[in-house]
Write a protein that holds these residues in place. Sequence first.
Motif: not given
Length: 166
Positions: A39, A41-44, A51
């Motif tokens: 995963y 950080k984007t879309g957290q 992340e």
Amino acid sequence: MGNIQKITPNFWFDSEAEEAVEFYTSIFKDSKVEKVTHYLKTGQEIHGKEEGAVMTVEFKLEGQKFVALNGGPQFKFNEAVSFIVHCANQEEVDYFWGKLSEGGDESKQQCGWLKDKFGVSWQIVPDCLSELLSHPDPAISEKVLKEMLQMKKIDTTILKKIQENH
């Protein structure tokens, strides 16, 4: 780029994808982990995962490709989808039954079906079962079926004896 498998089964786990893949690849021959994604950080705000946490694990069992996803607790496995393991003999039935049912739900085991410790349903099926259930004499087929319905793990020795004794 090689041949791409047209359909790939995807397992949705809460956060046990790596553990499950390790378990499955330890049981089946010709098995390996092919790729792990993490995963970002984007879309957290959508996925809620830290992340760097494992997102997917691409793996193979007996040459068949699968994906395991750490998607969160929203979805659970149920018996509506199961994986059939074709077994050449009773020894294979015993092996796969023993390994896959380890830590699983005993109450969900019947007629060759089992639920593993992750909640995934499997059918451990001896190759000769179809032949045993389709005997030319319907009375024998019925006796075989009646006996099989009483079993958790299928025992072909017992089923073959029914057929031989008639």
